[in-house]
Design a protein around this motif. Structure first.
Motif, PDB file in Angstrom:
ATOM      1  N   ILE A   1       0.873  -1.189  -0.225  1.00 52.96           N
ATOM      2  CA  ILE A   1       0.058  -0.120   0.006  1.00 52.96           C
ATOM      3  C   ILE A   1       0.842   1.307   0.058  1.00 52.96           C
ATOM      4  N   HIS A   2       0.688   1.968  -0.882  1.00 54.47           N
ATOM      5  CA  HIS A   2       1.799   3.191  -1.087  1.00 54.47           C
ATOM      6  C   HIS A   2       0.725   4.509  -0.952  1.00 54.47           C
ATOM      7  N   VAL A   3       1.334   5.508  -0.413  1.00 53.15           N
ATOM      8  CA  VAL A   3       0.624   6.702  -0.271  1.00 53.15           C
ATOM      9  C   VAL A   3       1.488   7.886  -1.170  1.00 53.15           C
ATOM     10  N   LEU A   4       1.016   8.509  -1.962  1.00 50.52           N
ATOM     11  CA  LEU A   4       1.819   9.235  -2.798  1.00 50.52           C
ATOM     12  C   LEU A   4       1.216  10.774  -2.510  1.00 50.52           C
ATOM     13  N   LEU A   5       2.597  11.587  -2.265  1.00 56.55           N
ATOM     14  CA  LEU A   5       2.136  13.062  -1.825  1.00 56.55           C
ATOM     15  C   LEU A   5       1.910  13.670  -3.393  1.00 56.55           C
ATOM     16  N   ALA A   6       0.900  14.081  -3.607  1.00 51.59           N
ATOM     17  CA  ALA A   6       0.334  14.822  -4.786  1.00 51.59           C
ATOM     18  C   ALA A   6       0.188  16.098  -4.858  1.00 51.59           C
ATOM     19  N   ARG A   7       0.320  16.794  -5.903  1.00 52.02           N
ATOM     20  CA  ARG A   7      -0.090  18.164  -6.053  1.00 52.02           C
ATOM     21  C   ARG A   7       0.470  18.947  -4.886  1.00 52.02           C
ATOM     22  N   VAL A   8       1.756  18.712  -4.665  1.00 54.05           N
ATOM     23  CA  VAL A   8       2.507  19.428  -3.547  1.00 54.05           C
ATOM     24  C   VAL A   8       2.863  20.950  -3.790  1.00 54.05           C
ATOM     25  N   ASP A   9       2.582  21.899  -3.220  1.00 55.36           N
ATOM     26  CA  ASP A   9       2.855  23.306  -3.456  1.00 55.36           C
ATOM     27  C   ASP A   9       3.911  23.512  -2.338  1.00 55.36           C
ATOM     28  N   SER A  10       5.181  24.030  -2.874  1.00 56.62           N
ATOM     29  CA  SER A  10       6.228  23.938  -2.003  1.00 56.62           C
ATOM     30  C   SER A  10       6.331  25.451  -1.217  1.00 56.62           C
ATOM     31  N   ALA A  11       5.557  26.259  -2.099  1.00 54.88           N
ATOM     32  CA  ALA A  11       5.254  27.693  -1.422  1.00 54.88           C
ATOM     33  C   ALA A  11       4.019  27.620  -0.425  1.00 54.88           C
ATOM     34  N   ASP A  12       3.382  26.535   0.047  1.00 54.97           N
ATOM     35  CA  ASP A  12       2.180  26.663   0.899  1.00 54.97           C
ATOM     36  C   ASP A  12       2.900  26.321   2.176  1.00 54.97           C
ATOM     37  N   ALA A  13       2.942  26.996   3.245  1.00 56.09           N
ATOM     38  CA  ALA A  13       3.271  26.841   4.404  1.00 56.09           C
ATOM     39  C   ALA A  13       2.629  25.841   5.185  1.00 56.09           C
ATOM     40  N   ALA A  14       1.386  25.858   5.104  1.00 55.83           N
ATOM     41  CA  ALA A  14       0.404  24.628   5.488  1.00 55.83           C
ATOM     42  C   ALA A  14       0.795  23.141   5.287  1.00 55.83           C
ATOM     43  N   SER A  15       1.061  23.139   3.947  1.00 56.68           N
ATOM     44  CA  SER A  15       1.547  21.977   3.524  1.00 56.68           C
ATOM     45  C   SER A  15       2.664  21.163   4.006  1.00 56.68           C
ATOM     46  N   ALA A  16       3.611  21.973   4.757  1.00 57.92           N
ATOM     47  CA  ALA A  16       4.663  21.384   5.219  1.00 57.92           C
ATOM     48  C   ALA A  16       4.352  20.647   6.762  1.00 57.92           C
ATOM     49  N   VAL A  17       3.421  21.199   7.244  1.00 63.51           N
ATOM     50  CA  VAL A  17       2.910  20.739   8.600  1.00 63.51           C
ATOM     51  C   VAL A  17       1.900  19.396   8.503  1.00 63.51           C
ATOM     52  N   ILE A  18       1.221  19.474   7.165  1.00 67.53           N
ATOM     53  CA  ILE A  18       0.491  18.445   6.984  1.00 67.53           C
ATOM     54  C   ILE A  18       1.057  17.078   6.508  1.00 67.53           C
ATOM     55  N   ARG A  19       2.219  17.582   5.676  1.00 68.65           N
ATOM     56  CA  ARG A  19       3.118  16.541   5.422  1.00 68.65           C
ATOM     57  C   ARG A  19       3.709  15.644   6.328  1.00 68.65           C
ATOM     58  N   GLN A  20       3.870  16.407   7.828  1.00 67.21           N
ATOM     59  CA  GLN A  20       4.242  15.740   9.087  1.00 67.21           C
ATOM     60  C   GLN A  20       3.122  14.731   9.385  1.00 67.21           C
ATOM     61  N   TRP A  21       2.011  15.164   9.367  1.00 75.73           N
ATOM     62  CA  TRP A  21       0.777  14.517   9.668  1.00 75.73           C
ATOM     63  C   TRP A  21       0.836  13.199   8.866  1.00 75.73           C
ATOM     64  N   ILE A  22       0.954  13.475   7.649  1.00 78.11           N
ATOM     65  CA  ILE A  22       0.716  12.178   6.542  1.00 78.11           C
ATOM     66  C   ILE A  22       2.155  11.104   7.169  1.00 78.11           C
ATOM     67  N   GLY A  23       3.148  11.835   7.312  1.00 80.05           N
ATOM     68  CA  GLY A  23       4.680  10.917   7.707  1.00 80.05           C
ATOM     69  C   GLY A  23       4.118  10.147   9.029  1.00 80.05           C
ATOM     70  N   GLN A  24       3.707  10.948   9.990  1.00 78.23           N
ATOM     71  CA  GLN A  24       3.460  10.250  10.943  1.00 78.23           C
ATOM     72  C   GLN A  24       2.428   9.292  11.132  1.00 78.23           C
ATOM     73  N   THR A  25       1.234   9.422  10.165  1.00 74.47           N
ATOM     74  CA  THR A  25       0.089   8.518  10.117  1.00 74.47           C
ATOM     75  C   THR A  25       0.466   7.325   9.330  1.00 74.47           C
ATOM     76  N   TYR A  26       0.996   7.402   8.377  1.00 73.67           N
ATOM     77  CA  TYR A  26       1.267   6.283   7.380  1.00 73.67           C
ATOM     78  C   TYR A  26       2.602   5.766   7.202  1.00 73.67           C
ATOM     79  N   ALA A  27       3.754   6.466   7.914  1.00 70.71           N
ATOM     80  CA  ALA A  27       5.063   5.984   8.279  1.00 70.71           C
ATOM     81  C   ALA A  27       5.708   5.579   6.702  1.00 70.71           C
ATOM     82  N   GLU A  28       6.068   3.968   6.612  1.00 73.53           N
ATOM     83  CA  GLU A  28       6.799   3.620   5.696  1.00 73.53           C
ATOM     84  C   GLU A  28       5.989   3.366   4.277  1.00 73.53           C
ATOM     85  N   LYS A  29       4.569   3.600   4.380  1.00 72.87           N
ATOM     86  CA  LYS A  29       3.688   3.457   3.501  1.00 72.87           C
ATOM     87  C   LYS A  29       4.125   4.624   2.345  1.00 72.87           C
TER      88      LYS A  29
END
Length: 459
Positions: free
Chosen positions: A351-379
């Protein structure tokens, strides 16, 4: 406690001016959102509403909606006729000698030397005579020769992958098509099955679901029980190496047919229709990709139950993150009812989770990427698909990044997007090859299952 300060992120239009603070607890993986001044904004909003005259709307009848539908279909016909002229059909890109060498991961001189042997397609000079070009079919022959050791082993069968997410607008269909194109460019043969009645994937292959796809061209006959193999619906596409089972609005009928058969036919298992339907073609393809509707529908369940792996495109957005959480909870509850209570099990190879439509200029996305990493780990795949103008241009032309032969914008932007997709495809190919290795080794659990072990038992 690690805190991140966000302001004016705009998740809710009515609170756009509010100051938002986000607290992220690393130990508990819990996000706490607090919105200040909401009462003041509500007061201002109410005052504005009382002073603004209400707009007057004309009542819209069903006949008006029918007229609108006809205009929309007519407009789509005009757009395709213009953008895909003169044949009204999409054409695959051609590749230069340099591009071919890059894909083969060898020096350009090495390709030139191999051309002298005459055992591989030689391509043709372009109209200007300035460079040698190779068709997609010719390019795939080269790739298959140079990548023999990474293609499907003789006794292995197709790996089935579902692309799924509850929400629309998360690049689900684009991910499915680009994955199919990328794998075909690596020499693999791919079957893509569109299980979404909206037919977005079908449209990306240059076929209009409303006017060019009949009921018998979809998976609906499988749902009806009039067909037992998907072979009847397979058609070639403009892209060499990819075949398609199209979708059409009539596919909505599966949502009624499958539960009806479940109640009327003793022993019928609605969730296995697609799994059994593709059994006949598993030895014909290397990978089968299933594009699913943005809901946990009967067809989505069928796709997941037929799959060896699942890929979830997930933009780093708060609403998308919340939707994904619901997705897995409901899927877990459903499989518990369908399988676990019947003494069955289902194994996914990945099962793979793919970070898509990532806007590097969006400050909020950096926080949510951490949520995703904490939740889905190696996936979570170690690659991010950027939100760039390249993908926007490709989508506007009913295509993907791999359809772009020449990009008029920034070469650096194009390379960044292309490298991201190439990396994504490479990671998925690695997972596919791991599944093939498991198939050959016969590594399956002894628990009664609806996955590969049962397929082997049926044979």
């Amino acid at each position: 406690m690690k805190e991140f300060k966000l302001s004016k992120t705009g998740y809710l239009p009515q609170l756009r001016e509010a100051e938002k603070s986000v607290a992220f607890d690393d130990s508990q993986s819990i996000a706490v959102l607090s919105v200040k001044h909401a009462g003041k904004l509500a007061s201002n909003r109410n005052q504005h509403m009382t002073s603004t005259p209400l707009p007057q709307f004309k009542l819209i009848s069903l006949a008006d909606i029918a007229d609108q539908a006809e205009r929309a279909v007519a407009m789509m016909e005009q757009i395709r006729a213009t953008m895909l002229a003169p044949t009204a059909r999409k054409e695959a890109p051609r590749y230069s000698l340099s591009q071919l060498a890059t894909m083969l991961e060898v020096e350009k001189g090495s390709v030139s030397h191999r051309l002298t042997k005459g055992d591989l397609p030689s391509g043709k000079l372009n109209a200007a005579g300035s460079r040698r070009e190779f068709t997609l079919a010719e390019t795939r022959v080269w790739m298959q020769e140079y990548r023999k050791d990474r293609l499907r082993p003789k006794d292995a069968e197709a790996v089935t992958i579902s692309i799924g997410n509850f929400k629309g607008g998360v690049s689900k269909t684009t991910t499915a098509v680009t994955l199919a194109q990328g794998l075909s460019l690596l020499g693999h043969r791919v079957l893509v099955i569109d299980t979404d009645p909206q037919g977005s994937l079908t449209t990306l292959f240059g076929i209009l679901p409303d006017t060019e796809v009949e009921e018998q061209d979809t998976i609906l006959p499988l749902a009806m029980g009039t067909e037992t193999s998907i072979r009847y619906a397979i058609r070639p596409t403009y892209w060499d190496g990819i075949d398609l089972v199209a979708a059409a609005p009539s596919l909505f009928g599966a949502e009624f047919l499958l539960p009806a058969r479940q109640t009327q036919e003793p022993g019928f298992e609605f969730w296995r229709v697609l799994d059994l339907g593709i059994d006949d073609i598993r030895s014909d393809y290397d990978v089968v990709i299933l594009d699913t509707p943005p809901a946990l529908s009967y067809t989505t369940i069928n796709a997941f139950m037929a799959s060896d792996g699942i890929i979830m495109p997930l933009p780093p957005n708060a609403l998308d993150f919340a939707s994904a959480s619901q997705f897995w909870s409901l899927f877990s509850d459903l499989t518990g009812e369908l399988l676990t209570k019947r003494g069955l099990d289902k194994h996914f190879d990945f099962i793979h989770v793919l970070l898509a439509r990532v806007d590097s200029a969006d400050a909020a996305s950096a926080v949510i990427r951490q949520w995703i990493g904490q939740t889905y780990a190696e996936k979570v795949l170690p690659v991010e698909i950027p939100k760039t103008a390249v993908t926007g241009v490709a989508s506007a032309e009913f295509g993907t990044l791999y359809d772009v032969s020449r990009y008029d914008g920034s070469a650096r932007t194009f390379k960044r997007a292309r490298d991201a997709y190439d990396s994504f495809v490479g990671h998925v190919e690695g997972s596919v090859r791991t599944v093939w290795a498991r198939q050959l080794a016969g590594v399956r659990g002894a628990t009664p299952s609806i996955d590969g072990s049962c397929r082997e038992a049926r044979r």
